[in-house]
Design a protein around this motif. Structure first.
Motif, PDB file in Angstrom:
ATOM      1  N   ASN A   1       0.853  -1.186   0.000  1.00  6.83           N
ATOM      2  CA  ASN A   1       0.000   0.000   0.000  1.00  6.83           C
ATOM      3  C   ASN A   1       0.891   1.239   0.000  1.00  6.83           C
ATOM      4  OD1 ASN A   1      -1.801   2.106   0.522  1.00  6.83           O
ATOM      5  ND2 ASN A   1      -3.048   0.893   1.920  1.00  6.83           N
ATOM      6  N   VAL A   2       1.234   1.723  -1.194  1.00  4.90           N
ATOM      7  CA  VAL A   2       2.191   2.812  -1.308  1.00  4.90           C
ATOM      8  C   VAL A   2       1.607   4.152  -0.853  1.00  4.90           C
ATOM      9  CG1 VAL A   2       1.640   3.363  -3.713  1.00  4.90           C
ATOM     10  CG2 VAL A   2       3.923   3.873  -2.814  1.00  4.90           C
ATOM     11  N   GLY A   3       0.302   4.348  -1.032  1.00  2.00           N
ATOM     12  CA  GLY A   3      -0.313   5.598  -0.610  1.00  2.00           C
ATOM     13  C   GLY A   3      -0.271   5.771   0.895  1.00  2.00           C
ATOM     14  N   GLU A   4      -0.622   4.709   1.623  1.00  2.00           N
ATOM     15  CA  GLU A   4      -0.577   4.746   3.073  1.00  2.00           C
ATOM     16  C   GLU A   4       0.864   4.885   3.561  1.00  2.00           C
ATOM     17  OE1 GLU A   4      -2.780   4.539   6.761  1.00  2.00           O
ATOM     18  OE2 GLU A   4      -3.321   4.875   4.660  1.00  2.00           O
ATOM     19  N   LEU A   5       1.774   4.241   2.862  1.00  2.00           N
ATOM     20  CA  LEU A   5       3.197   4.315   3.222  1.00  2.00           C
ATOM     21  C   LEU A   5       3.697   5.752   3.115  1.00  2.00           C
ATOM     22  CD1 LEU A   5       5.955   1.817   2.112  1.00  2.00           C
ATOM     23  CD2 LEU A   5       6.357   4.268   1.977  1.00  2.00           C
ATOM     24  N   ALA A   6       3.412   6.404   2.003  1.00  2.00           N
ATOM     25  CA  ALA A   6       3.872   7.786   1.804  1.00  2.00           C
ATOM     26  C   ALA A   6       3.268   8.724   2.840  1.00  2.00           C
ATOM     27  CB  ALA A   6       3.512   8.254   0.394  1.00  2.00           C
ATOM     28  N   GLY A   7       1.983   8.503   3.171  1.00  2.00           N
ATOM     29  CA  GLY A   7       1.339   9.336   4.182  1.00  2.00           C
ATOM     30  C   GLY A   7       1.966   9.160   5.553  1.00  2.00           C
TER      31      GLY A   7
ATOM     32  N   LYS B   1      13.178   5.649  -3.571  1.00  2.00           N
ATOM     33  CA  LYS B   1      12.624   4.330  -3.293  1.00  2.00           C
ATOM     34  C   LYS B   1      11.101   4.314  -3.407  1.00  2.00           C
ATOM     35  CE  LYS B   1      14.336   1.078  -2.343  1.00  2.00           C
ATOM     36  NZ  LYS B   1      14.857  -0.012  -3.185  1.00  2.00           N
ATOM     37  N   ILE B   2      10.444   5.381  -2.998  1.00  2.00           N
ATOM     38  CA  ILE B   2       8.977   5.432  -3.124  1.00  2.00           C
ATOM     39  C   ILE B   2       8.573   5.470  -4.585  1.00  2.00           C
ATOM     40  CG2 ILE B   2       6.943   6.869  -2.689  1.00  2.00           C
ATOM     41  CD1 ILE B   2       8.087   7.524   0.055  1.00  2.00           C
ATOM     42  N   ARG B   3       9.318   6.207  -5.416  1.00  2.00           N
ATOM     43  CA  ARG B   3       9.029   6.214  -6.860  1.00  2.00           C
ATOM     44  C   ARG B   3       9.197   4.815  -7.445  1.00  2.00           C
ATOM     45  NH1 ARG B   3      11.961  11.203  -6.854  1.00  2.00           N
ATOM     46  NH2 ARG B   3      13.812  10.101  -7.620  1.00  2.00           N
ATOM     47  N   GLU B   4      10.254   4.119  -7.038  1.00  2.00           N
ATOM     48  CA  GLU B   4      10.462   2.756  -7.528  1.00  2.00           C
ATOM     49  C   GLU B   4       9.363   1.824  -7.050  1.00  2.00           C
ATOM     50  OE1 GLU B   4      14.318   1.633  -6.170  1.00  2.00           O
ATOM     51  OE2 GLU B   4      15.399   2.946  -7.583  1.00  2.00           O
ATOM     52  N   PHE B   5       8.918   1.986  -5.807  1.00  2.00           N
ATOM     53  CA  PHE B   5       7.854   1.153  -5.244  1.00  2.00           C
ATOM     54  C   PHE B   5       6.564   1.342  -6.036  1.00  2.00           C
ATOM     55  CE2 PHE B   5       5.120   0.236  -1.273  1.00  2.00           C
ATOM     56  CZ  PHE B   5       5.089  -1.129  -1.578  1.00  2.00           C
ATOM     57  N   ARG B   6       6.247   2.594  -6.397  1.00  2.00           N
ATOM     58  CA  ARG B   6       5.041   2.840  -7.184  1.00  2.00           C
ATOM     59  C   ARG B   6       5.088   2.122  -8.533  1.00  2.00           C
ATOM     60  NH1 ARG B   6       1.979   7.054  -5.081  1.00  2.00           N
ATOM     61  NH2 ARG B   6       3.088   8.488  -3.688  1.00  2.00           N
ATOM     62  N   ARG B   7       6.273   2.089  -9.132  1.00  2.20           N
ATOM     63  CA  ARG B   7       6.372   1.469 -10.465  1.00  2.20           C
ATOM     64  C   ARG B   7       6.220  -0.051 -10.428  1.00  2.20           C
ATOM     65  NH1 ARG B   7      10.508   5.533 -11.391  1.00  2.20           N
ATOM     66  NH2 ARG B   7      12.147   4.049 -10.800  1.00  2.20           N
ATOM     67  N   THR B   8       6.465  -0.670  -9.247  1.00  3.22           N
ATOM     68  CA  THR B   8       6.343  -2.125  -9.153  1.00  3.22           C
ATOM     69  C   THR B   8       4.906  -2.591  -8.945  1.00  3.22           C
ATOM     70  OG1 THR B   8       6.703  -2.146  -6.744  1.00  3.22           O
ATOM     71  CG2 THR B   8       8.661  -2.282  -8.168  1.00  3.22           C
ATOM     72  N   LEU B   9       3.998  -1.655  -8.639  1.00  2.00           N
ATOM     73  CA  LEU B   9       2.602  -2.038  -8.333  1.00  2.00           C
ATOM     74  C   LEU B   9       1.774  -2.180  -9.609  1.00  2.00           C
ATOM     75  CD1 LEU B   9       2.021   0.242  -5.235  1.00  2.00           C
ATOM     76  CD2 LEU B   9       2.691  -2.148  -5.281  1.00  2.00           C
TER      77      LEU B   9
END
Length: 453
Positions: free
Chosen positions: A313-319, A445-453
């Motif tokens: 859950n990248v959105g919750e992670l970034a928040g 790392k967050i940008r990379e995480f988004r691309r893996t989803l």
């Protein structure tokens, strides 16, 4: 983008729900040092030697102590990811191997720390300070296996989102530490008057009780007792320990390098004499009290990020990450203002020596300078741990603390003639560099995480 409280309100609540018990736990840990210093300082009265001895002995002990603690912190993100996926079997394997390996590591660390005692006399400190510091140091060293066993249970519980038990155990044991100090430092209830060494004995006894309480809790609670089923020496798995080390060693290295900057500065303070050493102990104790709050937010960030990472859950992670930065910046702004406005009064809690009080008051201004950077870099470390991206933090720490912090501090302190103030100024450069580099890494790392989803 304009800041709106309503956007982050739930994130703050989620972070603080985990962080507040950890805050009390971390404050409990630092209270050991704080009470030792206050009680030893008042025991010495106008003589700065006992406080200087506690400062020096504690500083030498702290280097390997924090390295050992750092290794155990690798357990939390691994358990946190498995907890988010509901994998209890592998979580149990991590806990059981953590118990065996971390206890063994505690004995190894104890042996190493005892082996350095003959070299302590060669660090340029006043001879009477060293003679008084060694018995105190030895008592702290004996506590290593017990504190690492406690951390095996503590970090597992943090991984599953339970931060209250560690809080309770830590508070109870540290209240006991104060009682032990009263008995052994001053020689009450028929005990011998041990002075500084008595403070070390009080710490040892309280730390011996911490894992006992944790083990009792696990066996009394059915939901945690299942993680210990079938526990024996045969539970040892080289592959599991390897995964703990793969996560723990980079964390340990980062903490070791950062601690070395503080300890190295403390040793250089001793080159200016007892007054500088005692003043440095006061400001570092106060700074550590403030740091424990952001360290707690960092620990909560690791837990939340590891759960979000496991759930993808990248959105919750970034928040969660942004909320952590907001909370640390708010707290460290407050602490900086307190350090500046109360700089003439805080040192009086520790000593009545006028020279120590006057120097510590000046140094309080310099620790105020690095509060914001210290908070940001700690929240960043918590985020990187949660995302299991820990290899990068070691080179960042080496560059920030060994290439910049210590040399710049030496340059200002000795070459430019600023004295103790110059040594403390080096932290502003080191911690700010670490904060900037880690923020850059997290964004990537967050940008990379988004691309893996």
């Amino acid at each position: 983008m304009m800041y709106r409280f309503s956007v982050y309100k739930e994130q703050y609540k989620a972070n603080l729900k985990l962080a507040l018990p950890v805050v009390l736990t971390q404050l409990g840990q630092i209270m050991v040092q704080f009470t030792d210093n206050v009680m030893v300082g008042h025991y010495g009265g106008d003589d700065p030697t006992p406080l200087a001895a506690a400062s020096f002995g504690g500083a030498v002990f702290f280097i390997l102590f924090i390295a050992g603690i750092g290794v155990t912190l690798g357990l939390t993100p691994l358990v946190g990811e498995l907890y988010a996926r509901g994998d209890k079997a592998r979580s149990a394997g991590l806990l059981q191997n953590g118990i065996l390996f971390y206890t063994f590591l505690g004995f190894v660390m104890m042996g190493l720390q005892l082996a350095v005692i003959p070299f302590i006399h060669h660090l340029g400190q006043p001879a009477d300070v060293v003679d008084m510091a060694i018995p105190y140091y030895r008592m702290l060293v004996y506590s290593m296996p017990f504190i690492l066993l406690f951390f095996a249970f503590k970090q597992f519980l943090e991984g599953v989102g339970n931060t209250r038990v560690e809080m309770t155990v830590t508070i109870v044991c540290n209240l006991m530490n104060i009682g032990f100090n009263w008995i052994f430092i001053y020689g009450n209830l028929g005990a011998p008057e041990m002075g500084t060494e008595g403070a070390g004995l009080g710490t040892l006894l309280s730390r011996m009780l911490m894992p006992v309480f944790m083990i009792a809790y696990f066996y009394r609670q059915r939901r945690y007792r299942i993680y210990l089923q079938g526990f024996s020496l045969r539970s040892y798995s080289f592959q599991t320990v390897k995964s703990l080390l793969k996560m723990g060693i980079p964390i340990s290295s980062q903490m070791f390098l950062e601690a070395s900057a503080f300890v190295g500065t403390g040793i250089m303070m001793g080159w200016f004499g007892k007054v500088a050493l005692s003043a440095n102990q006061i400001i570092m104790t106060v700074s550590n009290c403030a740091f424990m709050i952001v360290m707690s937010v960092g620990a909560a960030t690791t837990i939340r990020v590891s759960h979000c990472y496991g759930a993808r859950n990248v959105g919750e992670l970034a928040g969660a990450v942004k909320a952590a930065y907001h909370l640390t910046l708010l707290w460290n702004t407050f602490t900086a203002l307190v350090f500046i406005s109360c700089r003439h009064y805080i040192p009086l809690l520790f000593t009545s020596n006028a020279e120590v009080v006057e120097l510590a008051s000046r140094l309080m201004l310099f620790i105020a300078l690095f509060q914001l950077s210290d908070g940001v870099q700690n929240a960043s470390v918590g985020t990187l741990r949660g995302m299991q991206d820990v290899r990068i933090i070691m080179p960042i720490a080496f560059f920030s603390y060994f290439v910049l912090n210590l040399p710049i501090g030496y340059l200002f302190g000795f070459v430019f003639g600023m004295g103790p103030e110059g040594l403390i100024l080096g932290f502003t450069f080191g911690l700010t560099t670490a904060a900037v580099l880690m923020i850059w890494r997290i964004r990537r790392k967050i940008r990379e995480f988004r691309r893996t989803l």
